[in-house]
Design a protein around this motif. Structure first.
Motif, PDB file in Angstrom:
ATOM      1  N   GLY A  42      -1.897  -4.462   8.314  1.00  0.00           N
ATOM      2  CA  GLY A  42      -2.600  -5.308   8.439  1.00  0.00           C
ATOM      3  C   GLY A  42      -4.110  -5.458   7.858  1.00  0.00           C
ATOM      4  N   HIS A  43      -4.588  -4.281   7.859  1.00  0.00           N
ATOM      5  CA  HIS A  43      -6.011  -4.352   7.123  1.00  0.00           C
ATOM      6  C   HIS A  43      -5.790  -4.204   5.730  1.00  0.00           C
ATOM      7  CE1 HIS A  43      -8.429  -3.139  10.346  1.00  0.00           C
ATOM      8  NE2 HIS A  43      -7.765  -2.088  10.788  1.00  0.00           N
ATOM      9  N   HIS A  44      -4.348  -3.772   5.240  1.00  0.00           N
ATOM     10  CA  HIS A  44      -4.272  -3.971   3.675  1.00  0.00           C
ATOM     11  C   HIS A  44      -4.116  -5.535   3.343  1.00  0.00           C
ATOM     12  CE1 HIS A  44      -2.744  -3.066  -0.127  1.00  0.00           C
ATOM     13  NE2 HIS A  44      -1.681  -3.706   0.015  1.00  0.00           N
ATOM     14  N   ILE A  45      -3.474  -6.062   4.201  1.00  0.00           N
ATOM     15  CA  ILE A  45      -3.406  -7.465   3.931  1.00  0.00           C
ATOM     16  C   ILE A  45      -4.743  -8.186   3.840  1.00  0.00           C
ATOM     17  CG2 ILE A  45      -2.607  -9.885   4.867  1.00  0.00           C
ATOM     18  CD1 ILE A  45      -0.321  -8.184   3.777  1.00  0.00           C
ATOM     19  N   GLN A  46      -5.757  -7.720   5.003  1.00  0.00           N
ATOM     20  CA  GLN A  46      -7.112  -8.223   4.882  1.00  0.00           C
ATOM     21  C   GLN A  46      -7.934  -8.089   3.447  1.00  0.00           C
ATOM     22  OE1 GLN A  46      -8.379  -5.959   8.289  1.00  0.00           O
ATOM     23  NE2 GLN A  46      -8.585  -8.190   9.369  1.00  0.00           N
ATOM     24  N   ASN A  47      -7.428  -6.800   3.027  1.00  0.00           N
ATOM     25  CA  ASN A  47      -8.103  -6.443   1.811  1.00  0.00           C
ATOM     26  C   ASN A  47      -7.436  -7.302   0.467  1.00  0.00           C
ATOM     27  OD1 ASN A  47      -9.819  -4.627   0.194  1.00  0.00           O
ATOM     28  ND2 ASN A  47      -8.064  -3.409  -0.356  1.00  0.00           N
ATOM     29  N   LEU A  48      -6.412  -7.517   0.530  1.00  0.00           N
ATOM     30  CA  LEU A  48      -5.707  -8.465  -0.315  1.00  0.00           C
ATOM     31  C   LEU A  48      -6.113  -9.764  -0.331  1.00  0.00           C
ATOM     32  CD1 LEU A  48      -1.732  -7.390  -0.346  1.00  0.00           C
ATOM     33  CD2 LEU A  48      -3.574  -6.631  -1.958  1.00  0.00           C
ATOM     34  N   PRO A  73       0.960  -1.061   0.172  1.00  0.00           N
ATOM     35  CA  PRO A  73      -0.033  -0.174  -0.106  1.00  0.00           C
ATOM     36  C   PRO A  73       0.712   1.331   0.136  1.00  0.00           C
ATOM     37  CG  PRO A  73       0.280  -0.839   2.237  1.00  0.00           C
ATOM     38  CD  PRO A  73       0.914  -1.649   1.348  1.00  0.00           C
ATOM     39  N   ARG A  74       0.332   2.402  -0.445  1.00  0.00           N
ATOM     40  CA  ARG A  74       0.987   3.698  -0.142  1.00  0.00           C
ATOM     41  C   ARG A  74       0.524   4.084   1.063  1.00  0.00           C
ATOM     42  NH1 ARG A  74       3.856   5.071  -4.445  1.00  0.00           N
ATOM     43  NH2 ARG A  74       3.883   7.376  -3.641  1.00  0.00           N
ATOM     44  N   LEU A  75       1.396   5.052   1.842  1.00  0.00           N
ATOM     45  CA  LEU A  75       1.168   5.533   3.088  1.00  0.00           C
ATOM     46  C   LEU A  75       1.325   7.221   2.804  1.00  0.00           C
ATOM     47  CD1 LEU A  75       2.249   4.638   6.744  1.00  0.00           C
ATOM     48  CD2 LEU A  75       2.310   7.101   6.009  1.00  0.00           C
ATOM     49  N   PHE A 112      -5.750   5.367   9.714  1.00  0.00           N
ATOM     50  CA  PHE A 112      -6.725   4.545   9.172  1.00  0.00           C
ATOM     51  C   PHE A 112      -6.456   3.866   7.601  1.00  0.00           C
ATOM     52  CE2 PHE A 112      -8.401   8.524   7.058  1.00  0.00           C
ATOM     53  CZ  PHE A 112      -8.639   8.287   5.923  1.00  0.00           C
ATOM     54  N   TYR A 113      -6.887   2.766   7.241  1.00  0.00           N
ATOM     55  CA  TYR A 113      -6.834   2.324   5.751  1.00  0.00           C
ATOM     56  C   TYR A 113      -7.829   2.548   5.161  1.00  0.00           C
ATOM     57  CZ  TYR A 113      -6.298  -1.327   2.309  1.00  0.00           C
ATOM     58  OH  TYR A 113      -5.880  -1.859   1.254  1.00  0.00           O
ATOM     59  N   CYS A 114      -7.600   3.013   3.954  1.00  0.00           N
ATOM     60  CA  CYS A 114      -8.881   3.058   2.948  1.00  0.00           C
ATOM     61  C   CYS A 114      -8.635   1.882   1.951  1.00  0.00           C
ATOM     62  CB  CYS A 114      -8.813   4.383   2.303  1.00  0.00           C
ATOM     63  SG  CYS A 114     -10.106   4.674   1.026  1.00  0.00           S
ATOM     64  N   PRO A 115      -9.597   0.870   1.742  1.00  0.00           N
ATOM     65  CA  PRO A 115      -9.599   0.165   0.933  1.00  0.00           C
ATOM     66  C   PRO A 115     -10.017   0.242  -0.534  1.00  0.00           C
ATOM     67  CG  PRO A 115     -11.442  -0.139   2.434  1.00  0.00           C
ATOM     68  CD  PRO A 115     -10.618   0.917   2.644  1.00  0.00           C
ATOM     69  N   GLU A 116     -10.426   1.613  -0.787  1.00  0.00           N
ATOM     70  CA  GLU A 116     -10.848   1.807  -1.816  1.00  0.00           C
ATOM     71  C   GLU A 116      -9.610   2.608  -2.731  1.00  0.00           C
ATOM     72  OE1 GLU A 116     -14.124   1.682  -3.171  1.00  0.00           O
ATOM     73  OE2 GLU A 116     -14.676   0.934  -1.076  1.00  0.00           O
ATOM     74  N   ASP A 117      -8.688   3.050  -2.285  1.00  0.00           N
ATOM     75  CA  ASP A 117      -7.356   3.559  -2.811  1.00  0.00           C
ATOM     76  C   ASP A 117      -6.203   2.791  -2.461  1.00  0.00           C
ATOM     77  OD1 ASP A 117      -6.986   4.601  -0.399  1.00  0.00           O
ATOM     78  OD2 ASP A 117      -7.196   6.700  -1.063  1.00  0.00           O
ATOM     79  N   LYS A 140      -4.565   2.718   0.519  1.00  0.00           N
ATOM     80  CA  LYS A 140      -3.721   3.734   1.205  1.00  0.00           C
ATOM     81  C   LYS A 140      -3.801   3.949   2.439  1.00  0.00           C
ATOM     82  CE  LYS A 140      -2.751   6.683  -2.924  1.00  0.00           C
ATOM     83  NZ  LYS A 140      -2.940   8.128  -3.535  1.00  0.00           N
ATOM     84  N   VAL A 141      -2.634   3.869   3.310  1.00  0.00           N
ATOM     85  CA  VAL A 141      -2.980   4.244   4.840  1.00  0.00           C
ATOM     86  C   VAL A 141      -2.710   5.694   5.013  1.00  0.00           C
ATOM     87  CG1 VAL A 141      -1.516   3.795   7.060  1.00  0.00           C
ATOM     88  CG2 VAL A 141      -2.034   1.702   5.191  1.00  0.00           C
ATOM     89  N   TYR A 142      -3.509   6.212   5.850  1.00  0.00           N
ATOM     90  CA  TYR A 142      -3.591   7.776   6.186  1.00  0.00           C
ATOM     91  C   TYR A 142      -3.261   8.060   7.768  1.00  0.00           C
ATOM     92  CZ  TYR A 142      -5.764   8.292   1.848  1.00  0.00           C
ATOM     93  OH  TYR A 142      -5.992   8.386   0.068  1.00  0.00           O
TER      94      TYR A 142
END
Length: 294
Positions: free
Chosen positions: A176-182, A114-116, A137-142, A144-146
């Motif tokens: 970890g949320h990005h992993i969940q998204n993948l 992801p991009r941060l 937070f992590y945005c699954p739409e783009d 990215k972690v903000y």
């Protein structure tokens, strides 16, 4: 935690004012305070499924939305030059190196990093407005972690949860949320939440958050095997996980904990699931959706 000699990630967008920030790990000066109440800047931190839930929670505590226009600032060119920016970039790089190895080995899935985004006060995300009061937070739409770095100051000042590895744990949780998204977990949970009652939707959110804590533990297991952290670092993460449990935050803000309203899990749950991932180093041990006892 050893990070100074680690490479810098190429997947960091520095949208802070001029690309600068408060210097020093853990607690330099500068940045913008998130609020005057403990819970204000901490309630719902790291909820990556739907940031609107976080905004709603903040509004319930009396936080109005910013009336300032939401404009995406121009990212600074090159890697961050301030100490905290370099720290975040190095931790992000460590996550990339760990998950590039672990995800194919354990889930037969290629890791797409992801991009941060580092921002100050307010920014724009694929999930809507990003505000400091929402916490990271992590945005699954783009994908990215903000992160507004003032959150780390709030952790240190109001919860005593500071320390470089405590901050790294926060970043690891969002990844970890990005992993969940993948892995397709977040889309499935979002669909279930839309068809669920508020109570059941909250329960699903808790399972998502605890799994992200467990995934952060898996990352920490691998970082330890690289000789990058020691027991003191793990103690920092445990202290932070306990400090941001829903029960602890609700007790501080309203004097009573209401389990049906939990969205991230209790202090004991968050600590237990991070420890599970750290002890096993296995994604398979992090299935919070196939257990009756969290």
């Amino acid at each position: 935690m050893q990070w100074e000699d680690y490479r810098q990630s190429e997947n960091l967008e520095d949208r802070r004012n001029g690309g600068g920030g408060f210097a020093g790990v853990p607690g330099g000066r500068g940045g913008v305070g998130i609020g005057t109440m403990v819970v204000l800047g901490l309630v719902g931190w790291a909820l990556g499924i739907d940031p609107r839930i976080l905004i709603g929670g903040a509004e319930m505590l009396g936080v109005g939305r910013s009336s300032a226009p939401t404009q995406e600032s121009r990212p600074a060119s090159g890697p961050p030059q301030d100490q905290m920016g370099r720290f975040v970039s190095a931790v992000l790089a460590q996550n990339e190196d760990v998950w590039t190895k672990v995800l194919p080995q354990q889930a037969n899935k290629r890791y797409e990093p992801p991009r941060l985004v580092l921002f100050t006060r307010v920014d724009r995300s694929g999930c809507g407005t990003a505000q400091a009061a929402m916490g990271p937070f992590y945005c699954p739409e783009d994908k990215k972690v903000y992160l507004d770095l003032s959150f780390f100051q709030e952790m240190q000042r109001k919860l005593g949860g500071g320390g470089d590895f405590a901050y790294a744990y926060v970043i690891g949780h969002e990844v970890g949320h990005h992993i969940q998204n993948l892995l397709g977990i977040l889309p499935k949970v979002n669909q279930l939440r839309e068809r669920s009652s508020e109570r059941d939707a909250n329960a699903l959110s808790v399972r998502v958050e605890l799994q992200a804590d467990c995934f952060a533990g898996v990352w920490a297991n691998n970082i330890q095997s690289m000789g990058r952290i020691d027991q003191g670092d793990i103690d920092e993460a445990m202290k932070t996980a306990a400090a941001i449990g829903d029960d602890r935050l609700q007790q501080a803000s309203q004097g009573v904990a209401v389990p049906d309203s939990f969205t991230h899990g209790s202090s004991a749950q968050r600590t237990r699931w991070f420890t599970t991932g750290f002890r096993t180093g296995s994604l398979q041990s992090c299935n919070t959706f196939q257990t009756n006892q969290l």
